[in-house]
Design a protein around this motif. Sequence first.
Motif, short mmCIF file in Angstrom:
data_model
loop_
_atom_site.label_atom_id
_atom_site.label_comp_id
_atom_site.label_asym_id
_atom_site.label_seq_id
_atom_site.Cartn_x
_atom_site.Cartn_y
_atom_site.Cartn_z
N TYR A 1 28.24 -11.67 -39.38
CA TYR A 1 26.93 -10.79 -39.33
C TYR A 1 25.94 -11.94 -39.37
N THR A 2 25.02 -11.51 -39.31
CA THR A 2 23.75 -12.46 -38.97
C THR A 2 22.54 -12.01 -39.75
N ILE B 1 22.13 -9.69 -28.29
CA ILE B 1 22.23 -8.78 -28.86
C ILE B 1 20.76 -8.65 -30.25
N VAL B 2 20.41 -9.59 -30.69
CA VAL B 2 19.50 -9.70 -31.61
C VAL B 2 18.26 -9.46 -30.78
N ARG C 1 17.85 -5.73 -30.55
CA ARG C 1 17.61 -4.73 -31.42
C ARG C 1 16.21 -5.25 -32.02
N LEU D 1 32.17 -10.00 -32.59
CA LEU D 1 32.21 -10.94 -31.06
C LEU D 1 34.07 -11.67 -31.09
N MET E 1 18.70 -6.23 -37.91
CA MET E 1 19.64 -7.53 -38.05
C MET E 1 20.98 -7.25 -39.08
N GLU F 1 34.09 -8.91 -36.76
CA GLU F 1 32.31 -8.48 -36.43
C GLU F 1 31.74 -10.03 -37.80
N GLN G 1 25.65 -14.52 -26.46
CA GLN G 1 25.79 -13.02 -26.37
C GLN G 1 25.40 -12.81 -28.01
N LEU G 2 25.73 -13.45 -29.35
CA LEU G 2 24.63 -12.81 -29.92
C LEU G 2 23.22 -12.60 -29.55
N VAL H 1 27.98 -7.92 -35.76
CA VAL H 1 28.11 -8.04 -34.68
C VAL H 1 29.55 -8.03 -34.07
#
Length: 795
Positions: A478-479, A419-420, A423, A472, A466, A476, A415-416, A470
């Motif tokens: 952070y990446t 999203i990346v 973006r 999940l 980034m 929240e 999922q991440l 996000v």
Amino acid sequence: MSQLQPKNHITKANQDEIISDQQELQNRVALLLREKCELSTINEKLHTYIRAKTNNLLEVMGTLPLRTEELDDVALLQTDPIGIVTESFAQVLENLRNTNANLKLAKEEIQAIFDSAGLAILLVDDQQKLQAFNKKSQQLFFADKANILGQTCCNCICAEKQPPQNCIFNQVMDIGTVAENADFIKDSRHYHVIGTPIKTSAGAITHVVLIYSDITDRIETEDKLRESENRYRTLYSTMREGVAQHRFIYDSDGEPCDYEILDVNDSYEKIMGIKRQQIIGQKASGIYPLFDGKPVCLEQFVATTKQRGTTRFEFDFDYNGSKRILRISSSPLSPGYFAAIFEDITQRRINEEKIERLAFFDNLTGLPNRVLMRDRLGQMVARAKRKLSRISLFFIDLDHFKRINDTLGHDKGDQLLKIVAKRLRKALRDCDSVSRLGGDEFVVLVDEINNREDASLVACKILESMTPPVVLENKEVYTTTSVGIAIFPEDGDDPDTLLKNADTAMYQAKEKGRNTYRFYSSEMNAQGLEKLLLANDLRKALAQNEFRLVYQPQIKLSNGHMTGFEALLRWQHPDLGDIPPDQFIPLAEETGQILSIGRWVLETACQKARAIHDKCGLPLRIAVNLSAKQFQDPDLVAIIRNSLKKSNLSPEFLELEITESILMENFESAQNTLLELKEMGLNLAIDDFGTGYSSLSYLRNFPIDRLKVDKSFIQKMAAHPDDAAITEAIIVMAHILGIRVVAEGVEKKTELEFLREKECDEVQGYYFSKPLTREQLVARILDPSNNNPFCFFNS
């Protein structure tokens, strides 16, 4: 008679002599008179004879006879009739000779024509006796017989006595006109016989001409045509493709304006969704929707008849709300007629698009994958060389992505990644290319960049994209990312160098604290030094017995039994401990040590497999992975053959696993190598299918036994229906090609149940067993408390 004396001296003796002479003279005169009379009679008869014969000659010559008043006897004799007759007869004889010669020549010409006829011709009299025949008759009916003339035709021709009503001769004699027999059989040959009577002026039949035509070949051809037609009809009615026959309809100018449907098969009804009774005899314009005001496909069908050849095309067809893609092949028949074959390729096109997307796009994020990225990068480099412009390559890696997978699970990690990807696309221009290489690695290509400052701006946009957290699992997260930048042409003038240097710069960014970017520079040697040290240790690892093999069982889904196991290489470093294969195997490839390590793996795997066979009594297959360099090694076949010989392992128990990318690097060479390996009796498998080219079409060209679906598909099936659909499509299409399917990385029961339902052949993964040492594997097989140590259901 004595001389007369003077008168005054005549004596009586002389008088008597004179009287005697007178008497003799009178007798002679009388004789002459009689002879004259006889000569007159003979002359008269001669005149009559000559006149009669002359008239006969004139009659023969076609002239009226002579009349006396026209030519008396004196005049007739003066004309030398005998000479005339002689000459005339000489001319007649000459004419007769010429006529006979001409008749002979004509007879020979007629006989030559008679003999050259391809038909058997015989002449029989009214007693059925043979009077004449040509060479064809002799060849067919009495080639080995002599003195045929005069024999009856029944004895010469008929193998068996014919009933009188069946005899062609009797039929001609009975009806008095031409008769025929459509199928007369002699010596297994078939003849068509015609009998023709020859009659006198009074109508009596004197002879019969019999003509025999050999129709055996024609009958055989007709039989074959009937058989072919029956086969065609069977094929026509049972074939999977739809078939339709049509007739053009022409306008007043003689141009095709429509076409009539004459006949269709059963498959046509199914494909087009319409019953034959609804369309037979109907115009296309009255059945199907018009396209640009014309009947459907009219232009293509007209082109078919003009080209006098087959035309193939695809057509998007929408009828009664049902949309489908049709592949149509049309061919001309007789003038004004044509046939068309319809194949519904809708599902095939959907599957091909899915497989093609697998080949060029990342299944998770929808971004271009490594293959497509390399292609685009190659094009950009070529264009930049022509224009003397610059390219920026940004190598992006998520920071601490493994931590997210380990704590939140792989589904949240996926999922991440999505999203990346979104973006990155949003932060960059439409003309910039964003790709996912695999895992948490992305590449961005920016064309025609001016300088490093512009590249820095792009990198900052990437880092800023980034920054927002996000969510999940309602948390929240952070990446951050580490970005390595390589500029063409300063940091490399080919795609491989640019990628490598950008990757090096990315690792430099990680070492500098992550969440930053670094440009490649020649001073970046830290990572290179680390690799160098590890490579030195790798060179000694084989000699110091630091490598070992572990074995993961492969299970047959139909009965739960173990069919074999995959040999996995492990490196136990004396200082660093267990080093993951994905770290040292690429290094071994890069340094060339993979050849010696791969040889050790092959030899050890064969020896251990043989030992397991002997210990457990089970004929289990062992699978060994081949690297790209191993597969390209010209000594590969000899190494494998030597390993089998030393271990005494039968080739059928050794399976070699090759990745898709290896096969596609050199198609022809790969095909030859695989064929040579297959001839040895080995099993061949494609490993990690779905992560590379993923083209099932090329598999038809390789002797592949098994297809191993990559675990990334298996482990995402529950959360991602697309992965499940793709997995199912791979299984179905592989089975169509006769290839067995092995699913890797099975860790959950739901995955197992799905694979069983879709009839996957074999599986392996932690759900059944983690990789085991040889001792652990043998112990588990021989455990008396479990007859089938890896069975997970009762078969």
